[in-house]
Write a protein that holds these residues in place. Structure first.
Motif, mmCIF file in Angstrom:
data_model
loop_
_atom_site.group_PDB
_atom_site.id
_atom_site.type_symbol
_atom_site.label_atom_id
_atom_site.label_comp_id
_atom_site.label_asym_id
_atom_site.label_seq_id
_atom_site.Cartn_x
_atom_site.Cartn_y
_atom_site.Cartn_z
ATOM 1 N N UNK A 35 0.677 -1.470 -10.707
ATOM 2 C CA UNK A 35 -0.067 -0.742 -9.672
ATOM 3 C C UNK A 35 -1.554 -0.983 -9.905
ATOM 4 N N UNK A 36 -2.280 -1.089 -8.829
ATOM 5 C CA UNK A 36 -3.736 -1.198 -8.849
ATOM 6 C C UNK A 36 -4.249 -0.089 -7.944
ATOM 7 N N UNK A 37 -5.054 0.806 -8.500
ATOM 8 C CA UNK A 37 -5.534 1.967 -7.770
ATOM 9 C C UNK A 37 -7.048 1.902 -7.651
ATOM 10 N N UNK A 38 -7.525 1.859 -6.415
ATOM 11 C CA UNK A 38 -8.962 1.902 -6.150
ATOM 12 C C UNK A 38 -9.335 3.320 -5.748
ATOM 13 N N UNK A 39 -10.395 3.851 -6.345
ATOM 14 C CA UNK A 39 -10.934 5.145 -5.920
ATOM 15 C C UNK A 39 -12.412 4.975 -5.628
ATOM 16 N N UNK A 40 -12.875 5.712 -4.630
ATOM 17 C CA UNK A 40 -14.281 5.725 -4.240
ATOM 18 C C UNK A 40 -14.790 7.142 -4.380
ATOM 19 N N UNK A 41 -15.936 7.293 -5.023
ATOM 20 C CA UNK A 41 -16.545 8.599 -5.214
ATOM 21 C C UNK A 41 -17.996 8.506 -4.751
ATOM 22 N N UNK B 179 0.871 -1.168 0.000
ATOM 23 C CA UNK B 179 0.000 0.000 0.000
ATOM 24 C C UNK B 179 0.910 1.220 0.000
ATOM 25 N N UNK B 180 0.997 1.895 -1.152
ATOM 26 C CA UNK B 180 1.906 3.028 -1.296
ATOM 27 C C UNK B 180 1.198 4.365 -1.179
ATOM 28 N N UNK B 181 -0.117 4.360 -1.159
ATOM 29 C CA UNK B 181 -0.892 5.580 -0.916
ATOM 30 C C UNK B 181 -2.249 5.158 -0.388
ATOM 31 N N UNK B 182 -2.733 5.899 0.594
ATOM 32 C CA UNK B 182 -4.063 5.621 1.141
ATOM 33 C C UNK B 182 -4.665 6.920 1.646
ATOM 34 N N UNK B 183 -5.843 7.232 1.162
ATOM 35 C CA UNK B 183 -6.627 8.368 1.630
ATOM 36 C C UNK B 183 -7.960 7.761 2.072
ATOM 37 N N UNK B 184 -8.170 7.596 3.379
ATOM 38 C CA UNK B 184 -9.353 6.898 3.859
ATOM 39 C C UNK B 184 -10.649 7.398 3.214
ATOM 40 N N UNK C 291 1.006 -1.250 -5.107
ATOM 41 C CA UNK C 291 2.050 -1.429 -6.123
ATOM 42 C C UNK C 291 2.856 -2.684 -5.819
ATOM 43 N N UNK C 292 3.475 -3.211 -6.851
ATOM 44 C CA UNK C 292 4.305 -4.390 -6.663
ATOM 45 C C UNK C 292 5.095 -4.699 -7.908
#
Length: 154
Positions: A93-99, A72-77, A84-85
């Motif tokens: 990298x796999x990036x999850x975003x919630x809106x 976990x290289x970035x996390x904004x709760x 990343x790996x």
């Protein structure tokens, strides 16, 4: 939504799902998904591919935590988590975003990756070209939606 490079990795794909659950419920569902029960196979695959990292540490949505094959290289709760790996055939990298939206929460999963050399190209063909990656990510998003809906107040 425009796809932006992550750590200079090329964009691979994006998948989205809308759930009627609120953002906090979806964030918790994402955490449970990443901490999931299918870990034995994931750990074995990470070791086979010589993935870095290869083991679990920390809490899944906290920056610095690791999962088999991902850090976990970035996390904004409640908003974003970047995993990343790397392994023998790829850096990714796999990036999850919630809106939050009036009708629920839109969850997006974006993949970025490079596949260097002939072995990397073959690996890309096997994983991306076969549709396997797409199927896994879509299943993951459906599982997150189900968990969030099940655990969200009616």
């Amino acid at each position: 939504m425009t796809a932006h490079p992550v750590d200079d990795l090329p964009f691979v794909d994006e998948h989205r799902i809308l759930t009627p659950a609120p953002v906090p419920a979806v964030w918790r569902a994402l955490a449970r998904q990443l901490a999931g029960s299918r870990q034995r196979g994931t750990v074995a695959l990470a070791r086979l591919l010589a993935a870095t990292p290869h083991a679990r540490s920390g809490t899944p949505l906290d920056q610095g935590a690791t999962l088999p094959g991902f850090a976990v290289t970035a996390a904004v709760p409640g908003r974003l988590v970047r995993l990343t790996g790397r392994h023998r055939f790829s850096r990714y990298a796999l990036v999850f975003t919630l809106v939050g939206r009036p009708d629920g929460t839109l969850v997006s999963a974006r993949t970025y990756a490079e596949f260097p050399g002939p072995h990397g190209r073959l690996y890309r063909l096997l994983v991306i070209g076969s549709g396997g990656h797409r199927a896994v990510v879509r299943r993951m998003l459906r599982d997150i939606r189900r968990r969030a809906e099940r655990d969200s107040p009616a």
